[in-house]
Design a protein around this motif. Structure first.
Motif, PDB file in Angstrom:
ATOM      1  N   ASP A 196       1.400 -46.294  18.775  1.00  0.00           N
ATOM      2  CA  ASP A 196       2.767 -46.428  19.069  1.00  0.00           C
ATOM      3  C   ASP A 196       3.171 -45.053  20.265  1.00  0.00           C
ATOM      4  N   ASN A 197       2.027 -44.598  20.885  1.00  0.00           N
ATOM      5  CA  ASN A 197       2.012 -43.579  21.872  1.00  0.00           C
ATOM      6  C   ASN A 197       1.277 -44.108  23.088  1.00  0.00           C
ATOM      7  N   HIS A 198       1.883 -44.611  23.914  1.00  0.00           N
ATOM      8  CA  HIS A 198       1.042 -44.990  25.243  1.00  0.00           C
ATOM      9  C   HIS A 198       0.536 -44.010  26.254  1.00  0.00           C
ATOM     10  N   LEU A 199       0.841 -42.585  25.979  1.00  0.00           N
ATOM     11  CA  LEU A 199       0.746 -41.598  26.517  1.00  0.00           C
ATOM     12  C   LEU A 199      -0.821 -40.995  26.065  1.00  0.00           C
ATOM     13  N   ASP A 200      -1.230 -41.352  24.962  1.00  0.00           N
ATOM     14  CA  ASP A 200      -2.368 -40.620  24.486  1.00  0.00           C
ATOM     15  C   ASP A 200      -3.701 -41.657  24.653  1.00  0.00           C
ATOM     16  N   ILE A 201      -4.235 -41.651  25.619  1.00  0.00           N
ATOM     17  CA  ILE A 201      -5.095 -42.547  26.226  1.00  0.00           C
ATOM     18  C   ILE A 201      -6.541 -42.192  26.037  1.00  0.00           C
ATOM     19  N   VAL A 202      -7.543 -43.165  25.488  1.00  0.00           N
ATOM     20  CA  VAL A 202      -9.008 -42.822  25.443  1.00  0.00           C
ATOM     21  C   VAL A 202      -9.846 -43.637  26.326  1.00  0.00           C
ATOM     22  N   ASP A 203     -10.757 -42.892  27.259  1.00  0.00           N
ATOM     23  CA  ASP A 203     -11.218 -43.975  28.183  1.00  0.00           C
ATOM     24  C   ASP A 203     -12.678 -44.097  27.404  1.00  0.00           C
ATOM     25  N   TYR A 204     -13.172 -45.699  27.249  1.00  0.00           N
ATOM     26  CA  TYR A 204     -14.434 -45.842  26.810  1.00  0.00           C
ATOM     27  C   TYR A 204     -15.749 -45.843  27.751  1.00  0.00           C
ATOM     28  N   PRO A 205     -16.792 -45.354  27.274  1.00  0.00           N
ATOM     29  CA  PRO A 205     -17.756 -44.905  28.171  1.00  0.00           C
ATOM     30  C   PRO A 205     -17.920 -46.192  29.549  1.00  0.00           C
ATOM     31  N   ILE A 206     -17.897 -47.488  29.338  1.00  0.00           N
ATOM     32  CA  ILE A 206     -18.095 -48.213  30.260  1.00  0.00           C
ATOM     33  C   ILE A 206     -16.874 -48.181  31.133  1.00  0.00           C
ATOM     34  N   TRP A 207     -15.975 -47.344  31.305  1.00  0.00           N
ATOM     35  CA  TRP A 207     -14.857 -47.017  32.185  1.00  0.00           C
ATOM     36  C   TRP A 207     -15.346 -46.287  33.270  1.00  0.00           C
ATOM     37  N   GLN A 208     -16.338 -45.531  33.147  1.00  0.00           N
ATOM     38  CA  GLN A 208     -16.811 -44.654  34.201  1.00  0.00           C
ATOM     39  C   GLN A 208     -17.580 -45.413  35.306  1.00  0.00           C
ATOM     40  N   GLU A 209     -18.236 -46.696  34.775  1.00  0.00           N
ATOM     41  CA  GLU A 209     -18.797 -47.617  35.675  1.00  0.00           C
ATOM     42  C   GLU A 209     -17.940 -48.388  36.304  1.00  0.00           C
TER      43      GLU A 209
ATOM     44  N   GLN B  24       7.142 -43.562  41.401  1.00  0.00           N
ATOM     45  CA  GLN B  24       6.343 -42.657  42.152  1.00  0.00           C
ATOM     46  C   GLN B  24       5.260 -41.913  41.338  1.00  0.00           C
ATOM     47  N   ASN B  25       5.508 -42.055  40.013  1.00  0.00           N
ATOM     48  CA  ASN B  25       4.525 -41.234  39.064  1.00  0.00           C
ATOM     49  C   ASN B  25       4.003 -42.432  37.767  1.00  0.00           C
ATOM     50  N   GLY B  26       3.477 -43.461  38.180  1.00  0.00           N
ATOM     51  CA  GLY B  26       2.956 -44.525  37.325  1.00  0.00           C
ATOM     52  C   GLY B  26       1.750 -44.087  36.614  1.00  0.00           C
ATOM     53  N   GLY B  27       1.552 -44.681  35.514  1.00  0.00           N
ATOM     54  CA  GLY B  27       0.175 -44.284  34.571  1.00  0.00           C
ATOM     55  C   GLY B  27      -0.191 -45.845  34.004  1.00  0.00           C
TER      56      GLY B  27
ATOM     57  N   ILE C 287     -10.807 -65.587  31.645  1.00  0.00           N
ATOM     58  CA  ILE C 287     -10.940 -64.066  31.648  1.00  0.00           C
ATOM     59  C   ILE C 287      -9.861 -63.490  32.523  1.00  0.00           C
ATOM     60  N   ASN C 288      -9.212 -62.839  31.804  1.00  0.00           N
ATOM     61  CA  ASN C 288      -8.012 -61.971  32.300  1.00  0.00           C
ATOM     62  C   ASN C 288      -8.412 -60.458  32.135  1.00  0.00           C
ATOM     63  N   LEU C 289      -7.944 -59.951  33.667  1.00  0.00           N
ATOM     64  CA  LEU C 289      -7.837 -58.339  33.245  1.00  0.00           C
ATOM     65  C   LEU C 289      -6.485 -58.094  32.877  1.00  0.00           C
ATOM     66  N   ILE C 290      -6.327 -57.329  31.903  1.00  0.00           N
ATOM     67  CA  ILE C 290      -5.239 -57.186  31.209  1.00  0.00           C
ATOM     68  C   ILE C 290      -4.775 -55.540  31.114  1.00  0.00           C
ATOM     69  N   PHE C 291      -3.836 -55.096  31.336  1.00  0.00           N
ATOM     70  CA  PHE C 291      -3.459 -53.472  31.362  1.00  0.00           C
ATOM     71  C   PHE C 291      -1.929 -53.069  31.327  1.00  0.00           C
ATOM     72  N   GLU C 292      -1.915 -52.172  30.953  1.00  0.00           N
ATOM     73  CA  GLU C 292      -0.499 -51.903  30.611  1.00  0.00           C
ATOM     74  C   GLU C 292       0.190 -50.676  31.673  1.00  0.00           C
ATOM     75  N   TYR C 293       1.101 -50.911  32.074  1.00  0.00           N
ATOM     76  CA  TYR C 293       1.565 -49.955  33.142  1.00  0.00           C
ATOM     77  C   TYR C 293       2.849 -49.139  32.704  1.00  0.00           C
ATOM     78  N   PHE C 294       3.023 -48.071  33.189  1.00  0.00           N
ATOM     79  CA  PHE C 294       4.450 -47.334  32.543  1.00  0.00           C
ATOM     80  C   PHE C 294       4.844 -46.196  33.823  1.00  0.00           C
ATOM     81  N   GLU C 295       5.965 -45.715  33.648  1.00  0.00           N
ATOM     82  CA  GLU C 295       6.361 -44.909  34.434  1.00  0.00           C
ATOM     83  C   GLU C 295       6.296 -43.581  33.868  1.00  0.00           C
ATOM     84  N   LYS C 296       5.717 -42.585  34.100  1.00  0.00           N
ATOM     85  CA  LYS C 296       5.609 -40.946  33.541  1.00  0.00           C
ATOM     86  C   LYS C 296       6.948 -40.429  33.612  1.00  0.00           C
TER      87      LYS C 296
END
Length: 193
Positions: A72-85, A104-107, A184-193
């Motif tokens: 319920d909180n899109h601002l509390d994000i965790v990076d998984y180890p594979i993200w660095q690669e 101007q300030n998306g996340g 295969i889709n690349l899926i993500f969520e985008y929001f205005e901070k």
């Protein structure tokens, strides 16, 4: 019980599409082959570790790069180890896809690859999370076939490879792959901070 910051409760995105919004083409050429050549054992390992084991997703496999700690909180994000690669390869695609919003300030949150195998489906469902009110859910097909269907509000769509589409995940939606190759889709969520 999750707590949404008070200032979010009054800022549901007014720009969220009602059904589907085509955002335009994006250049996936630098990652397409690499994604298509990912070994199945990597998909299995990453899929076993994913946080989103939901029944409507059926046989869909995921490689999760970023996710939320609290649905319920899109601002509390965790990076998984594979993200660095993958961050340097995927971030430019995400940035290109969201240009039409002009924020101007998306996340970004919930960044993942989703593989829908042949002859499988994602059941019609509505994402129940509060955070879905504030984010744009975006799909970019990396690989598809003519027999892949996406459904929103019982209307059928076909997404093209290398195009970005916003999907209203607060509407009834799902998909099916009647073809003989993975979708295969690349899926993500985008929001205005």
């Amino acid at each position: 019980m999750s707590v949404i910051p008070k200032d979010q409760t009054e800022q549901a995105s007014p720009n969220k599409t009602k059904t589907i919004r085509e955002l335009g083409s994006v250049d996936i050429s630098l990652i397409r082959d690499e994604i298509l050549n990912l070994p199945q054992d990597l998909w299995v390992i990453q899929n076993d570790a994913k946080p989103n084991h939901f029944k409507p997703l059926g046989r869909t496999e995921h490689i999760v790069f970023q996710f939320v700690r609290d649905y319920d909180n899109h601002l509390d994000i965790v990076d998984y180890p594979i993200w660095q690669e993958w961050k340097g390869k995927i971030q430019p695609i995400l940035e290109e896809a969201v240009k039409p919003y002009g924020y101007q300030n998306g996340g970004f949150s919930r960044i993942m690859l989703a593989k829908l195998p042949p002859q499988s489906k994602i059941a019609l469902h509505i994402d129940p999370y509060q955070s879905s009110n504030y984010t744009h859910k975006i799909h970019i097909p990396i690989q598809t076939n003519l027999d892949v269907e996406f459904w929103v509000d019982r209307k059928q769509y076909h997404f093209l490879e290398g195009y970005a589409y916003e999907v209203n995940n607060k509407a009834l939606h799902g998909g099916i792959n009647r073809g003989n190759t993975d979708r295969i889709n690349l899926i993500f969520e985008y929001f205005e901070k």
